[in-house]
Scaffold this motif. Structure first.
Motif, PDB file in Angstrom:
ATOM      1  N   PHE A   1      40.654  -5.265  -0.706  1.00 57.71           N
ATOM      2  CA  PHE A   1      40.488  -6.624  -1.387  1.00 57.71           C
ATOM      3  C   PHE A   1      39.126  -7.080  -0.485  1.00 57.71           C
ATOM      4  O   PHE A   1      38.195  -7.726  -0.918  1.00 57.71           O
ATOM      5  CB  PHE A   1      41.509  -7.408  -1.128  1.00 57.71           C
ATOM      6  N   GLU A   2      39.165  -6.610   1.039  1.00 62.24           N
ATOM      7  CA  GLU A   2      37.973  -7.120   1.616  1.00 62.24           C
ATOM      8  C   GLU A   2      36.796  -6.304   1.332  1.00 62.24           C
ATOM      9  O   GLU A   2      35.647  -6.784   1.178  1.00 62.24           O
ATOM     10  CB  GLU A   2      38.485  -6.661   3.287  1.00 62.24           C
ATOM     11  N   VAL A   3      36.859  -5.057   0.866  1.00 67.65           N
ATOM     12  CA  VAL A   3      35.688  -4.123   0.606  1.00 67.65           C
ATOM     13  C   VAL A   3      35.292  -4.868  -0.690  1.00 67.65           C
ATOM     14  O   VAL A   3      33.997  -4.884  -0.929  1.00 67.65           O
ATOM     15  CB  VAL A   3      36.049  -2.723   0.411  1.00 67.65           C
ATOM     16  N   LEU A   4      36.118  -5.157  -1.616  1.00 64.41           N
ATOM     17  CA  LEU A   4      36.062  -5.721  -3.073  1.00 64.41           C
ATOM     18  C   LEU A   4      35.237  -7.231  -2.726  1.00 64.41           C
ATOM     19  O   LEU A   4      34.183  -7.214  -3.341  1.00 64.41           O
ATOM     20  CB  LEU A   4      37.098  -5.870  -3.716  1.00 64.41           C
ATOM     21  N   GLY A   5      35.683  -7.937  -1.692  1.00 57.14           N
ATOM     22  CA  GLY A   5      34.741  -9.123  -1.640  1.00 57.14           C
ATOM     23  C   GLY A   5      33.572  -9.045  -1.201  1.00 57.14           C
ATOM     24  O   GLY A   5      32.561  -9.808  -1.620  1.00 57.14           O
ATOM     25  N   PHE A   6      33.045  -7.871  -0.535  1.00 55.34           N
ATOM     26  CA  PHE A   6      31.747  -7.753   0.018  1.00 55.34           C
ATOM     27  C   PHE A   6      30.968  -7.159  -0.986  1.00 55.34           C
ATOM     28  O   PHE A   6      29.730  -7.499  -1.391  1.00 55.34           O
ATOM     29  CB  PHE A   6      32.006  -6.773   1.184  1.00 55.34           C
ATOM     30  N   ALA A   7      31.668  -6.257  -1.793  1.00 54.33           N
ATOM     31  CA  ALA A   7      31.028  -5.343  -2.781  1.00 54.33           C
ATOM     32  C   ALA A   7      30.640  -6.270  -3.963  1.00 54.33           C
ATOM     33  O   ALA A   7      29.332  -6.228  -4.586  1.00 54.33           O
ATOM     34  CB  ALA A   7      31.908  -4.382  -3.390  1.00 54.33           C
ATOM     35  N   ILE A   8      31.263  -7.304  -4.458  1.00 55.97           N
ATOM     36  CA  ILE A   8      30.781  -8.214  -5.251  1.00 55.97           C
ATOM     37  C   ILE A   8      29.545  -9.041  -4.809  1.00 55.97           C
ATOM     38  O   ILE A   8      28.726  -9.321  -5.866  1.00 55.97           O
ATOM     39  CB  ILE A   8      31.920  -9.253  -5.477  1.00 55.97           C
ATOM     40  N   LEU A   9      29.589  -9.328  -3.788  1.00 52.14           N
ATOM     41  CA  LEU A   9      28.365 -10.232  -3.383  1.00 52.14           C
ATOM     42  C   LEU A   9      26.872  -9.317  -3.187  1.00 52.14           C
ATOM     43  O   LEU A   9      25.911  -9.421  -3.728  1.00 52.14           O
ATOM     44  CB  LEU A   9      28.602 -10.755  -1.887  1.00 52.14           C
ATOM     45  N   TRP A  10      27.254  -7.897  -2.686  1.00 53.09           N
ATOM     46  CA  TRP A  10      26.358  -6.958  -2.527  1.00 53.09           C
ATOM     47  C   TRP A  10      25.568  -6.639  -3.916  1.00 53.09           C
ATOM     48  O   TRP A  10      24.520  -6.447  -3.856  1.00 53.09           O
ATOM     49  CB  TRP A  10      27.003  -5.915  -1.726  1.00 53.09           C
TER      50      TRP A  10
ATOM     51  N   TYR B   1      26.382  -8.063  -7.193  1.00 52.62           N
ATOM     52  CA  TYR B   1      25.781  -9.390  -8.056  1.00 52.62           C
ATOM     53  C   TYR B   1      24.926 -10.357  -7.209  1.00 52.62           C
ATOM     54  O   TYR B   1      24.284 -11.209  -8.120  1.00 52.62           O
ATOM     55  CB  TYR B   1      27.207  -9.749  -8.671  1.00 52.62           C
ATOM     56  N   GLY B   2      24.852 -10.393  -5.957  1.00 56.31           N
ATOM     57  CA  GLY B   2      24.164 -11.303  -5.321  1.00 56.31           C
ATOM     58  C   GLY B   2      24.737 -12.748  -5.013  1.00 56.31           C
ATOM     59  O   GLY B   2      25.920 -12.646  -5.382  1.00 56.31           O
ATOM     60  N   ASN B   3      24.130 -13.287  -4.659  1.00 60.48           N
ATOM     61  CA  ASN B   3      24.660 -14.803  -4.001  1.00 60.48           C
ATOM     62  C   ASN B   3      24.547 -15.920  -4.985  1.00 60.48           C
ATOM     63  O   ASN B   3      24.098 -16.941  -5.038  1.00 60.48           O
ATOM     64  CB  ASN B   3      24.065 -15.267  -2.687  1.00 60.48           C
ATOM     65  N   GLY B   4      25.293 -15.604  -6.224  1.00 60.77           N
ATOM     66  CA  GLY B   4      25.464 -16.717  -7.267  1.00 60.77           C
ATOM     67  C   GLY B   4      26.856 -17.245  -7.054  1.00 60.77           C
ATOM     68  O   GLY B   4      27.621 -17.108  -6.474  1.00 60.77           O
TER      69      GLY B   4
END
Length: 360
Positions: free
Chosen positions: A53-62, A64-67
């Protein structure tokens, strides 16, 4: 030294009450049945899903960007990771995973300091007092939030009679929603941890915690526009986690008896201040098995995957000694937090009015 009194050292064969002797026999029986034996795959999978879940949290921002949507989705994933890491460090803190004490301590430091940025020494200092005297006023730090809430029946009545208190406690069931769930972790715990580290000069924990801070900002600052963007995400995650943590942990204690130390035997003391919520796959995961709070308090070093096995034996033991084993639906347990706060506040208000009438 009365504040730190737990009990007396006695000759077990001669001086222990029968309930305590029987409890020791019950504990030995559970050891023989293998209830204290750890399933390493269980804790390995818990650790893996926290990392996932931590990796997923980072991967989403990396990716899709900071929307706003990706930011929110990332925050939810990170909240799950942080909340579940909180339950996992609890296991290591109780030395209920490894047989080696040093290894338990090291992994506890890793899981709470490095993975959560919280002091293991601070957690041990508070939590071991809680287990030694659950729901005992002035001895259990978990029920002592200075001047914010009055809990139980005895203390509110005493404060009301003496006209003590800084807040309208008869409304505490209302301001609870605006204070404890949203502010416990983002504000109170941060201040309390820093205060502990300074008072105890615990530099080892401080260095451990700095690795979390460095790791968090190393990964999130470049994506979120610098330190303040990373800090906003961190505080929002703590805000969400605080709601999760507060509701999950308070169902077992706030609605129960809260009083001065009556110096009861171990079993009677734990049952008076503790209750359970019904089990399901989701409830066990969401609550970190703290819905088996009675079993956990009676056997704090038992791995949590064995609580459901121990439950029928504990229920039979309680029935034998006429101890109330309180088990309720999860949603009822959540509601009892608010209902007990309302009842305690009304006791304070009525005692205050009675004292005022006598004075007049």
């Amino acid at each position: 030294m009365a504040k730190f009194y737990i009990g007396d050292i006695v000759d077990e064969e001669k001086e222990l009450p029968e309930i305590s002797k029987d409890f020791l026999r019950l504990r030995e029986d559970m050891i023989q049945k293998g209830f204290f034996k750890v399933n390493p795959w269980y804790f390995t999978l818990l650790f893996a899903h926290i990392v996932l879940f931590e990796v997923l949290g980072f991967a989403i921002l990396w990716y899709y960007g900071n929307g706003w949507l990706s930011w929110l989705m990332s925050a939810v994933c990170l909240t799950v990771s942080q909340a579940q890491a909180g339950w996992l460090q609890h296991d290591f803190g109780h030395r209920s995973v490894f047989n080696n004490t040093r290894l338990n301590k090291f992994v506890h430091d890793l899981s709470i300091c490095y993975m959560k940025g919280v002091s293991s020494g601070w957690w041990n200092f508070r939590h071991y007092q809680h287990h030694a005297k659950p729901n005992v006023y002035l001895k259990d730090p978990d029920i002592t939030i200075p001047f914010a809430f009055l809990l139980g029946k005895v203390i509110p009545a005493k404060w009301g009679k003496k006209h003590w208190g800084k807040l309208p406690y008869h409304h505490q069931h209302k301001y609870f929603f605006l204070t404890l769930p949203p502010l416990l972790l983002p504000i109170y715990f941060h201040v309390d941890v820093v205060n502990y580290l300074i008072r105890k000069a615990n530099w080892q924990n401080t260095l451990w915690m700095l690795t979390f801070i460095y790791r968090w900002h190393y990964f999130f600052s470049p994506i979120l526009g610098g330190f303040w963007g990373s800090f906003r995400l961190y505080m929002f995650v703590r805000f969400l986690e605080s709601h999760w943590f507060t509701w999950a942990t308070q169902i077992s204690h706030i609605p129960m008896e809260i009083d001065l130390d009556k110096r009861r035997d171990w079993c009677s003391m734990q049952l008076a201040g503790t209750c359970n919520a019904e089990s399901s796959l989701f409830a066990d995961w969401f609550l970190g098995h703290l819905n088996f709070q009675i079993e956990h308090h009676l056997f704090p070093t038992m791995p949590r995957h064995s609580f459901y096995k121990a439950q029928p034996y504990v229920q039979e033991f309680c029935k034998k000694y006429n101890l109330k084993y309180e088990l309720k639906p999860v949603w009822t347990a959540f509601g009892d937090i608010v209902r007990s706060l309302k009842e305690s506040g009304e006791i304070w208000g009525e005692a205050w009015e009675m004292a005022t009438m006598k004075h007049d």
